[in-house]
Write a protein that holds these residues in place. Structure first.
Motif, PDB file in Angstrom:
ATOM      1  N   PHE A  76       0.824  -1.206   0.000  1.00  0.00           N
ATOM      2  CA  PHE A  76       0.000   0.000   0.000  1.00  0.00           C
ATOM      3  C   PHE A  76       0.863   1.263   0.000  1.00  0.00           C
ATOM      4  O   PHE A  76       0.444   2.297  -0.536  1.00  0.00           O
ATOM      5  CB  PHE A  76      -0.932  -0.020   1.211  1.00  0.00           C
ATOM      6  N   SER A  77       2.051   1.167   0.571  1.00  0.00           N
ATOM      7  CA  SER A  77       2.966   2.313   0.505  1.00  0.00           C
ATOM      8  C   SER A  77       3.396   2.578  -0.928  1.00  0.00           C
ATOM      9  O   SER A  77       3.505   3.734  -1.364  1.00  0.00           O
ATOM     10  CB  SER A  77       4.185   2.054   1.392  1.00  0.00           C
ATOM     11  N   ASN A 119       0.808  10.921   7.820  1.00  0.00           N
ATOM     12  CA  ASN A 119       0.727  11.323   9.225  1.00  0.00           C
ATOM     13  C   ASN A 119       0.868  10.107  10.133  1.00  0.00           C
ATOM     14  O   ASN A 119       0.651   8.964   9.719  1.00  0.00           O
ATOM     15  CB  ASN A 119      -0.606  12.034   9.491  1.00  0.00           C
ATOM     16  N   GLY A 120       1.213  10.344  11.353  1.00  0.00           N
ATOM     17  CA  GLY A 120       1.417   9.235  12.267  1.00  0.00           C
ATOM     18  C   GLY A 120       0.148   8.484  12.594  1.00  0.00           C
ATOM     19  O   GLY A 120       0.182   7.313  12.967  1.00  0.00           O
ATOM     20  N   SER A 121      -1.001   9.137  12.484  1.00  0.00           N
ATOM     21  CA  SER A 121      -2.267   8.504  12.868  1.00  0.00           C
ATOM     22  C   SER A 121      -2.881   7.664  11.759  1.00  0.00           C
ATOM     23  O   SER A 121      -3.699   6.789  12.032  1.00  0.00           O
ATOM     24  CB  SER A 121      -3.268   9.571  13.310  1.00  0.00           C
ATOM     25  N   ALA A 122      -2.534   7.925  10.499  1.00  0.00           N
ATOM     26  CA  ALA A 122      -3.161   7.232   9.356  1.00  0.00           C
ATOM     27  C   ALA A 122      -2.133   6.365   8.651  1.00  0.00           C
ATOM     28  O   ALA A 122      -0.981   6.764   8.438  1.00  0.00           O
ATOM     29  CB  ALA A 122      -3.754   8.249   8.396  1.00  0.00           C
ATOM     30  N   GLN A 133      -5.221   3.598   4.671  1.00  0.00           N
ATOM     31  CA  GLN A 133      -6.285   4.555   4.968  1.00  0.00           C
ATOM     32  C   GLN A 133      -6.212   5.778   4.063  1.00  0.00           C
ATOM     33  O   GLN A 133      -7.247   6.310   3.640  1.00  0.00           O
ATOM     34  CB  GLN A 133      -6.209   4.985   6.433  1.00  0.00           C
ATOM     35  N   HIS A 134      -5.012   6.231   3.745  1.00  0.00           N
ATOM     36  CA  HIS A 134      -4.863   7.355   2.818  1.00  0.00           C
ATOM     37  C   HIS A 134      -5.423   6.994   1.446  1.00  0.00           C
ATOM     38  O   HIS A 134      -6.105   7.813   0.800  1.00  0.00           O
ATOM     39  CB  HIS A 134      -3.402   7.767   2.711  1.00  0.00           C
ATOM     40  N   ILE A 135      -5.125   5.776   0.974  1.00  0.00           N
ATOM     41  CA  ILE A 135      -5.628   5.365  -0.345  1.00  0.00           C
ATOM     42  C   ILE A 135      -7.144   5.233  -0.318  1.00  0.00           C
ATOM     43  O   ILE A 135      -7.832   5.637  -1.270  1.00  0.00           O
ATOM     44  CB  ILE A 135      -4.963   4.032  -0.761  1.00  0.00           C
ATOM     45  N   GLN A 136      -7.683   4.676   0.747  1.00  0.00           N
ATOM     46  CA  GLN A 136      -9.137   4.552   0.857  1.00  0.00           C
ATOM     47  C   GLN A 136      -9.812   5.921   0.867  1.00  0.00           C
ATOM     48  O   GLN A 136     -10.868   6.110   0.250  1.00  0.00           O
ATOM     49  CB  GLN A 136      -9.480   3.759   2.125  1.00  0.00           C
ATOM     50  N   ASN A 137      -9.209   6.885   1.567  1.00  0.00           N
ATOM     51  CA  ASN A 137      -9.764   8.248   1.548  1.00  0.00           C
ATOM     52  C   ASN A 137      -9.665   8.879   0.167  1.00  0.00           C
ATOM     53  O   ASN A 137     -10.554   9.609  -0.272  1.00  0.00           O
ATOM     54  CB  ASN A 137      -9.045   9.117   2.574  1.00  0.00           C
ATOM     55  N   LEU A 138      -8.575   8.597  -0.528  1.00  0.00           N
ATOM     56  CA  LEU A 138      -8.381   9.140  -1.865  1.00  0.00           C
ATOM     57  C   LEU A 138      -9.444   8.637  -2.827  1.00  0.00           C
ATOM     58  O   LEU A 138      -9.993   9.402  -3.634  1.00  0.00           O
ATOM     59  CB  LEU A 138      -6.982   8.768  -2.371  1.00  0.00           C
ATOM     60  N   TYR A 139      -9.760   7.331  -2.745  1.00  0.00           N
ATOM     61  CA  TYR A 139     -10.736   6.737  -3.656  1.00  0.00           C
ATOM     62  C   TYR A 139     -12.181   6.953  -3.198  1.00  0.00           C
ATOM     63  O   TYR A 139     -13.110   6.502  -3.868  1.00  0.00           O
ATOM     64  CB  TYR A 139     -10.482   5.237  -3.795  1.00  0.00           C
ATOM     65  N   SER A 140     -12.342   7.632  -2.064  1.00  0.00           N
ATOM     66  CA  SER A 140     -13.701   7.907  -1.572  1.00  0.00           C
ATOM     67  C   SER A 140     -14.153   9.328  -1.856  1.00  0.00           C
ATOM     68  O   SER A 140     -15.339   9.640  -1.678  1.00  0.00           O
ATOM     69  CB  SER A 140     -13.777   7.656  -0.052  1.00  0.00           C
ATOM     70  N   GLN A 141     -13.243  10.196  -2.299  1.00  0.00           N
ATOM     71  CA  GLN A 141     -13.570  11.607  -2.513  1.00  0.00           C
ATOM     72  C   GLN A 141     -13.475  11.938  -3.990  1.00  0.00           C
ATOM     73  O   GLN A 141     -12.438  11.722  -4.626  1.00  0.00           O
ATOM     74  CB  GLN A 141     -12.612  12.501  -1.710  1.00  0.00           C
TER      75      GLN A 141
END
Length: 503
Positions: free
Chosen positions: A183-184, A197-200, A204-212
């Motif tokens: 995923f990296s 970020n340290g929290s994500a 999760q970044h990819i999932q957010n990218l494909y959700s917006q």
């Protein structure tokens, strides 16, 4: 006595002089009457000879055209001069052409599979829609090579149609230090300047990218090719499901293609993927047949200006490899081994001749036969005997003799193990192998042995180095094959009974 008809009444009076076959039997009167005929034949003699010569020439040409044999598979080889196995440059060129890492310009015998993969990617790019595809097949069936050709065709097609060329990310899962590293790599392709970020996590970044929608619009499609997907099955199945789930997000622009050897991955994981609404399309690469292996070898050797192999030697290689595994990489290695056997044979013959010449102190006139021998050796090609030795070296091993000398039920256990591990599994428990063994016995109408006897036979196979057993002492004891499954297939395929067991 029959009466003789009169001269005037006989219609065959002109045939009387012709009935005499010997010249001495012709009467003088008849000789005078036939003299003009002889002069006539002499005057027409040159014309008759010319016509006869023309007829002979035309008949010879007809015979030559009739003698032309139909074109065979090896006609392209016979038109080339034989190679010189003592030339280092020629040997290097031939070995490079037959090397596994040498990618041919055209991938033959996989046109249908390439078309299906290309059409899938083409539809996803045109519709700007995410999708997943699973490419499976035995090792050495051209999966990765075909995928490389498809990627080249996609780039050419996108440029020709004036479309955006998709971003391409190819990775081998066995080279990943951590399974989540995949995923990296995907995030680095989609968001090269994005800091994590340290929290994500990268997932999760990819999932957010494909959700917006606002962040995904206007960006290129991303083609992800994950080779050796079996590694994710054995290490972390959660990563496998998360990877395929990326194609289900509403604004996903990910085209995922997974490549693996496990043929039954679709049967084991597709039901769960289907319940998650991310069932991939499946393209199966079957093992190469004898004719396909022969054609691929021919295509690789066509680029060379010499004849290296005898046609029957190539046919022998194709037949044996197709019967054992259908692995094209194995066929290439066998051909290279046959060349090395020919090299070693020529070196030994040269050293024997030189040593015998020194011992006998041959004078200069007697060295001519040796020179002729070297010239004859330089025109040698790889024959059937060289290929047979190479095949025996590749498949015939001490373990093959051991397998062939085992009792019948132990051989059936090995057949059950080959069928069980054919799906890509690395190990199992004795209880699962016992079930597979019972299924083989039922298919052959042979009563299976009891559990205790089965365990003792597995222990015998472990002592002989064929199976590897774990430390437990019950049905949960884990085991795996310590030898190549191709050796078991090669050892038992000559018997129809075991050939049916392995199907």
């Amino acid at each position: 006595m029959p009466s003789i008809a009169a001269r005037n009444s006989s219609p065959h009076k002109v045939m009387v002089p012709v009935k005499s076959e010997k010249p001495s039997e012709i009467s003088p009167s008849n000789a005078q009457s036939t003299t003009p005929q002889k002069r006539k034949l002499r005057s027409n003699g040159p014309l008759v000879q010319e016509t006869l010569e023309i007829e002979k020439d035309s008949s010879k040409q007809q015979e030559k055209t009739c003698e032309i044999p139909p074109k065979k598979l090896h006609d392209n080889f016979t038109g080339k001069p034989s190679w010189n196995p003592r030339d280092i440059g020629q040997i290097s060129a031939v070995k490079e052409a037959l090397h596994v890492s040498t990618a041919p310009s055209v991938v033959v015998c996989r046109e249908d599979e390439q078309k299906r993969i290309f059409d899938f990617c083409k539809a996803c790019i045109e519709q700007e829609k995410a999708g997943s595809l699973y490419v499976c097949g035995c090792p050495g069936t051209g999966k990765s090579l075909s995928m490389e050709k498809v990627k080249q065709h996609l780039v050419d097609w996108a440029k020709e149609m004036g479309l955006k060329c998709p971003d391409m990310l190819s990775m081998n899962c066995t080279s990943l230090a951590n399974t989540s590293e995949i995923f990296s790599k995907i995030m680095g392709k989609n968001l090269p300047r994005k800091r994590i970020n340290g929290s994500a996590s990268p997932l999760q970044h990819i999932q957010n990218l494909y959700s917006q929608q606002q962040q995904s619009s206007g960006s290129n499609m991303t083609l992800i090719v994950a080779d050796e997907l079996d590694y994710l099955i054995t290490k972390d199945r959660g990563v496998l499901h998360d990877l395929f789930m990326l194609t289900t997000f509403p604004f996903s622009r990910c085209i995922l293609i997974g490549i693996a050897n496990a043929i039954d991955l679709a049967d084991r994981f597709l039901p769960r993927l289907q319940s998650m609404n991310c069932k991939p399309m499946v393209v199966n690469f079957r093992a190469y047949s004898k004719d396909q292996i022969l054609r691929i070898l021919k295509e690789r050797l066509m680029a060379l200006p010499w004849t290296v192999f005898h046609p029957q030697a190539l046919e022998l290689c194709a037949r044996k490899v197709a019967a054992a595994s259908g692995d094209m990489r194995k066929a290439l290695c066998v051909c290279r081994s046959a060349i090395e056997i020919l090299e070693r044979e020529l070196r030994e013959s040269a050293s024997n001749l030189s040593s015998s010449a020194v011992e006998n102190e041959l004078p200069h006139p007697q060295t001519a036969p040796a020179c002729e021998f070297f010239k004859k050796q330089e025109s040698m090609i790889v024959g059937i005997d060289h290929m047979a030795v190479a095949l025996s070296k590749a498949y015939r091993s001490p373990i093959v003799d051991t397998i062939q000398s085992l009792p019948q039920h132990q051989q059936m256990i090995l057949c059950a193990a080959v069928k069980f591990f054919r799906g890509g599994k690395k190990d199992t428990v004795i209880g699962e192998l016992n079930k597979s063994y019972i299924d083989v016995c039922k298919s052959t109408m042979i009563p299976p042995v009891g559990v205790l006897e089965f365990l003792s036979m597995c222990q015998v196979l472990n002592d002989q180095g064929i199976l590897k057993l774990g430390q437990c002492r019950d049905k949960l004891r884990r085991l795996n094959l310590k030898i190549d499954a191709a050796d078991i297939t090669f050892a038992l395929q000559g018997v129809r009974f075991f050939r049916n067991c392995l199907q």
